[in-house]
Enzyme design. Structure first.
Site, PDB file in Angstrom:
ATOM      1  N   TYR A   1       5.809   2.812   4.871  1.00 32.10           N
ATOM      2  CA  TYR A   1       5.729   4.133   5.830  1.00 32.10           C
ATOM      3  C   TYR A   1       6.162   3.896   7.419  1.00 32.10           C
ATOM      4  CZ  TYR A   1       4.218   8.121   8.158  1.00 32.10           C
ATOM      5  OH  TYR A   1       3.705   9.346   8.690  1.00 32.10           O
TER       6      TYR A   1
ATOM      7  N   TYR B   1       0.922   2.602  12.604  1.00 31.82           N
ATOM      8  CA  TYR B   1       2.006   1.615  11.970  1.00 31.82           C
ATOM      9  C   TYR B   1       1.442  -0.228  11.433  1.00 31.82           C
ATOM     10  CZ  TYR B   1       5.948  -0.621  10.574  1.00 31.82           C
ATOM     11  OH  TYR B   1       6.959  -1.521   9.370  1.00 31.82           O
TER      12      TYR B   1
END
Length: 282
Positions: free
Chosen positions: A62, A126
């Site tokens: 991702y 992230y």
């Protein structure tokens, strides 16, 4: 040898395909998000078992850095929990694993090139999910190779270089951040380094850094793109504070590549040499 690559449609997955598919020594499987849905963790090991690989190169992730701030569970599911499932499969079936991570595991406050032993401290979702993925991989499959990289670009997919090319042809001026420092990574060079690791005589697990040689800002990177392509667009340098984003970025992310060069005899090209090579494909 059977090699399975996740993230087959990504920048690195696409470059790896060029290296591996034409090599008769390897039986290769390239899986995209439909063939290996990383957000469905309960079936990951079953899918991997269908292919029975000897080596997995895990490039899928991702990577929507800003979107991850509003989708932390989805980012964690893919970057952390799916990676854990892959590592568990590798441990259970004695499969080797090469996994790709990021410079975003660091907080960006260093002023010297970051080694693999540098303290981690992600400043965005992230980076945190990728760090947790690293930790899970090395906990379950400690002989795995984790490669941290930065500022990846390629002739494939979406990236800074292709965005700059588009903007510089559409506009008379673009503003680019000049106080975030690092070095870009041409995905083809990283694919070549991974190929060197696979082809090498020794397998030495652990964390490694890889990016192209040199130290630049995003502004420097944009100026080089303009120069190489002979574009007329004006490039305005701006500080990070003038370009707010949902996710914070590390201010300094220059990676020390000594370990991977020493261990696997990997050659690391200068960033500008690689940029010229990539732009000549455009």
């Amino acid at each position: 040898m059977k090699i399975l690559v996740t993230g087959s449609n990504g920048q690195l997955g696409s470059e790896l395909r060029e290296y591996l598919e034409t090599n008769p020594r390897y039986e290769t499987y390239f899986l995209d998000r439909r063939q290996l849905p990383l957000d469905q963790t309960l079936i990951i090991q079953d899918i991997l078992g269908m292919y029975q690989p000897d080596l997995i190169i895990h490039t899928a992730a991702y990577t929507a850095v800003d979107k991850a701030e509003s989708e932390p569970r989805q980012a964690d599911l893919i970057n952390h929990l799916a990676s854990e499932e892959i590592a568990q499969y590798c441990r259970l079936h004695n499969v080797r694993l090469i996994a790709i991570s990021t410079d975003y595991v660091f907080d960006g406050t260093s002023d010297t090139p970051l080694t693999e032993k540098a303290a981690v401290g992600p400043i965005n979702t992230y980076g945190l999910t990728k760090l947790k993925g690293e930790q899970a991989i090395l906990r379950w499959a400690p002989e795995s190779i984790v490669i941290r990289t930065s500022w990846v670009y390629s002739a494939y997919g979406n990236n800074f270089v292709k965005t700059m090319l588009r903007l510089m042809t559409e506009r008379t001026e673009v503003a680019v951040i000049n106080d975030q420092i690092g070095s870009p990574t041409y995905a083809k060079d990283l694919a070549r380094a991974i190929f060197d690791v696979i082809e090498g005589d020794d397998w030495v697990g652990g964390i490694y850094n890889y990016s192209n040689e040199g130290e630049i800002s995003w502004y420097d990177f944009a100026c080089a793109i303009k120069e190489i392509k002979g574009l007329e667009c004006k490039i305005k340098p701006i500080p990070t504070i003038q370009y707010p984003t949902p996710a914070k970025r590390p201010k300094y992310a220059l990676l020390d590549k000594s370990k991977i060069k020493r261990t696997f005899k990997v050659e690391v090209p200068n960033w500008k040499v690689s940029l010229v090579e990539m732009l000549n494909k455009q």
